[in-house]
Scaffold this active site. Structure first.
Site, PDB file in Angstrom:
ATOM      1  N   THR A  30       0.775  -1.091  -0.065  1.00  0.00           N
ATOM      2  CA  THR A  30      -0.303   0.097  -0.173  1.00  0.00           C
ATOM      3  C   THR A  30       1.049   1.591  -0.019  1.00  0.00           C
ATOM      4  O   THR A  30       0.689   2.412  -0.893  1.00  0.00           O
ATOM      5  CB  THR A  30      -0.914  -0.332   1.077  1.00  0.00           C
ATOM      6  OG1 THR A  30      -1.651  -1.453   0.938  1.00  0.00           O
ATOM      7  CG2 THR A  30      -1.793   1.192   1.376  1.00  0.00           C
ATOM      8  N   GLU A 216      -4.137  -5.720  -5.802  1.00  0.00           N
ATOM      9  CA  GLU A 216      -4.955  -6.763  -5.334  1.00  0.00           C
ATOM     10  C   GLU A 216      -4.922  -7.158  -6.782  1.00  0.00           C
ATOM     11  O   GLU A 216      -6.120  -7.670  -7.269  1.00  0.00           O
ATOM     12  CB  GLU A 216      -6.075  -6.452  -4.987  1.00  0.00           C
ATOM     13  CG  GLU A 216      -5.725  -6.136  -3.068  1.00  0.00           C
ATOM     14  CD  GLU A 216      -5.529  -7.462  -1.891  1.00  0.00           C
ATOM     15  OE1 GLU A 216      -4.292  -8.621  -2.901  1.00  0.00           O
ATOM     16  OE2 GLU A 216      -4.801  -7.425  -1.172  1.00  0.00           O
TER      17      GLU A 216
END
Length: 669
Positions: A30, A216
């Site tokens: 992230t 993802e």
């Protein structure tokens, strides 16, 4: 940048072409995405309004947006798109609704709405029993995700049953179009089909989104992959972040092979591996690497850590499932006392929800507080679905599902036969049920009393609609709830006054959420009630109610639900054949995904990991001997401490008990 390791810095700075960041569990992916967005805006002079970052949950999108806001100060981040795939799809359909042939304020059918429509279609078809409803719904969803239309399905059908499902699929799509509605899968499928057939619209969106980042990536299905490919075009302004070892959603269409496809579609693809883990001990990572190495790999990687070697991973074999649950409960209680830990430091993971029931009983007996993650969705509550149906009908009078849900909620003495007659008339006239209320021809179809009741409802709803278009739509909605005495209706139908109050609180929370959405607007601009309600409907589909809960409780959750989380001390239950790997996966030959699921469970642990299994387990009312999971044999023996496999003598058992007792007594000295 100084806070990043060399591989992370490389991933942030690389903008010369398409980039795959192969991000292992706990490797700080992230940070890479958010800092790359900041880098594009501040160092590369890329306007934020031309950057889009996509992920899969509203929660992940919110967190990403918050992190970017902390990195990019002032107005520089204005116009940045950080959203789910489905939110982006919704925005595309909303902006291109005229090209697509929709009326403004189209509806989004959730799973329950879609089931209701399919049930109606199946009941009308004598060749297929309504018991097949869920299977048919799942099949249609898969076809949409794989971009397979009804005509193709019909051409491939090899049996009368398959032909029937293909025809149901066709009629289902026709009905959605007639209702001015889309389902969840359409939010991706329709933009993809639009881009494929209309180069002008595609070019417009490619100019709008000039750099695309996807989180993802291993969880994308075929239609999501194609959406990304179309938006990026030949420019290659793309960064995707993913981990093929954590692809555990094949059952809902995810295709880990999409990562391999990237190399074919983008020959200049640069692969950057993030292998340093900031979460777990070296021993936990060694065990995880050893296990996942048994899967074939397009991209190889090996996680490593500077967190120290750590304790051995324990594998406990208990006499039965009762002993397994008791052992886990007492261990959590004992180690919490011994080491002065918090209950929230512990998580118990399992393959299926049914495994938590016995554990809950044991935790309650020992007065151990716990929380089961993944409870029922806020938007699945009856009262919320009722009010949402009213809101949907306000913005889309052609939403027949919403009409049918609310016409007798609260009771208006409108019978089933009246509604069936109305439905037949509306179908013949090719209009919605609500629109049919004021048709002159309906006078000849219904009794005067039935017609009067229907038209009274229609007249009242028309007034609600007018007031919602005024300056204060939220006040109009509160007035609507008061007019029909929905609070009184909840009290009439609730088991206790307290339950009714809880349900009414939920309704008020929903109305407040609508008010906040209207205040915020879309992308910082003015919004209207139609857009605000559409956002709420989409939130209904995308997420469970997310409450930030810092209470000191043991976390109980499935392995699937644990993805993306981390806990200091993890217990994994049921390491047995037919449970993990699951029997269905064994029969379907899908062991690789079960191994990835086990890998995900292992890599949730930060400091200690304990795996348990039972020698005997009850199934279908009978007690069966179990077989240890094949995955246990794939773990490195030097890192595992086994217990309950016949190696402990009675003397060792006594010694172990005395050691535990003395350590507990020592706390009170």
């Amino acid at each position: 940048m100084p806070q990043l390791n060399p591989r992370q810095r490389e991933a942030v700075r690389y903008i010369d072409g398409p980039c795959l960041v192969l991000a292992g569990a706990g490797s700080g992916k992230t940070s890479v995405i958010t800092r790359k967005i900041a880098y594009l805006i501040e160092r590369c002079d890329q306007p934020a309004r031309h950057i889009a970052a996509l992920t899969f949950t509203n929660k992940a999108a919110r967190e990403m947006k918050e992190r970017v806001a902390s990195l990019v100060k002032g107005s520089a981040a204005r116009g940045l798109t950080v959203s789910t795939f489905h939110n982006l799809g919704l925005n595309i359909i909303r902006r291109e609704y005229k090209v697509l042939g929709f009326k403004p304020g189209f509806s989004i059918f959730d799973a329950e709405d879609a089931q209701g429509l399919l049930k109606e279609l199946l009941l009308k078809d004598g060749d297929l029993d309504s018991d097949h409803l869920k299977r048919v719904q799942h099949q249609i969803s898969n076809w949409k995700n794989d971009l397979v239309g009804p005509d193709e399905v019909l051409a491939m059908a090899q049996s009368p049953g398959e032909q029937t499902i293909a025809r149901v699929y066709e009629r289902y799509n026709q009905a959605l179009k007639a209702y001015n509605a889309v389902d969840f899968d359409d939010l991706i499928l329709i933009p993809v089909q639009l881009f494929q057939r209309d180069p002008e619209v595609l070019t417009r969106w490619q100019r709008r989104i000039r750099y695309l980042l996807v989180d993802e990536y291993q969880d994308t299905n075929s239609s999501q992959y194609l959406l990304v490919k179309l938006l990026v075009g030949t420019r290659g302004s793309l960064t995707v972040v993913g981990d093929d070892d954590q692809s555990i959603y094949a059952w809902r269409g995810a295709r880990p092979e999409n990562m391999a496809l990237l190399k074919e579609d983008f020959p200049g693809l640069k692969v950057i591996k993030l292998e340093q883990n900031y979460r777990s001990t070296s021993r936990i990572l060694r065990v995880a690497n050893h296990l996942i190495a048994h899967n074939p790999h397009e991209f190889d990687k090996a996680l490593w850590s500077e967190m120290g070697l750590g304790e051995e991973i324990r594998v406990l074999r208990c006499a039965n499932e009762d002993a397994e649950a008791e052992r886990v409960a007492t261990e959590i209680l004992t180690s919490r006392l011994r080491y002065q830990r918090k209950f929230r430091d512990y998580a118990v993971l399992y393959r299926g929800n049914h495994q938590s029931r016995l554990l809950e009983i044991k935790l309650q007996q020992h007065q151990i507080p716990y929380k089961i993650s993944g409870g029922s969705s806020f938007f699945s509550k009856t009262e919320i679905k009722d009010v949402m149906a009213y809101l949907r009908l306000i913005v889309n009078p052609d939403d027949d599902n919403a009409f049918l849900r609310i016409i007798n909620t609260p009771r208006r003495q409108i019978g089933t036969s009246t509604l069936e007659t109305l439905g037949r008339y509306a179908t013949e006239r090719h209009i919605g049920l609500y629109s049919a209320l004021n048709e002159m021809g309906l006078d000849r179809q219904l009794s005067e009393k039935a017609l009067e009741r229907l038209r009274r409802f229609g007249h009242w709803m028309a007034g609600v609609h007018r007031r919602c278009e005024g300056d204060d739509p939220v006040a109009a909605i509160r007035e609507m709830l008061e007019d029909m005495d929905y609070e009184g209706w909840l009290h009439q139908n609730a088991s206790t006054p307290k339950a009714a109050e809880r349900r009414w609180d939920n309704v008020n929370y929903l109305v407040e959420s609508l008010a906040k959405t209207l205040e915020r607007g879309d992308d910082g601009g003015d919004s209207n009630v139609q857009d605000a309600i559409a956002k709420l409907v989409l939130r209904d589909l995308l997420e469970r109610q997310e409450e930030e809960d810092d209470a000191d409780q043991v976390q109980l959750l499935t392995l699937h639900a644990s993805k993306g989380l981390e806990f200091p001390h993890v217990y994994m239950l049921g390491l047995e054949e037919d449970l993990l790997p699951h029997r269905n996966s064994i029969e379907d030959g899908n062991i690789e995904e079960e191994r990835r699921l086990t890998y995900v469970g292992i890599t949730r642990a930060q400091r200690t990991l304990t795996m348990t299994l039972a020698q005997k387990r009850k199934q279908f009312g009978e007690i069966f001997d179990t077989t240890p999971s094949r995955f246990l044999e794939e773990l490195p023996a030097e890192d595992i401490e086994y217990e309950g496999f016949g190696e402990l003598t009675p003397e060792k058992n006594v010694a172990k008990g005395e050691e535990t007792l003395s350590s507990l007594l020592g706390m009170f000295d």
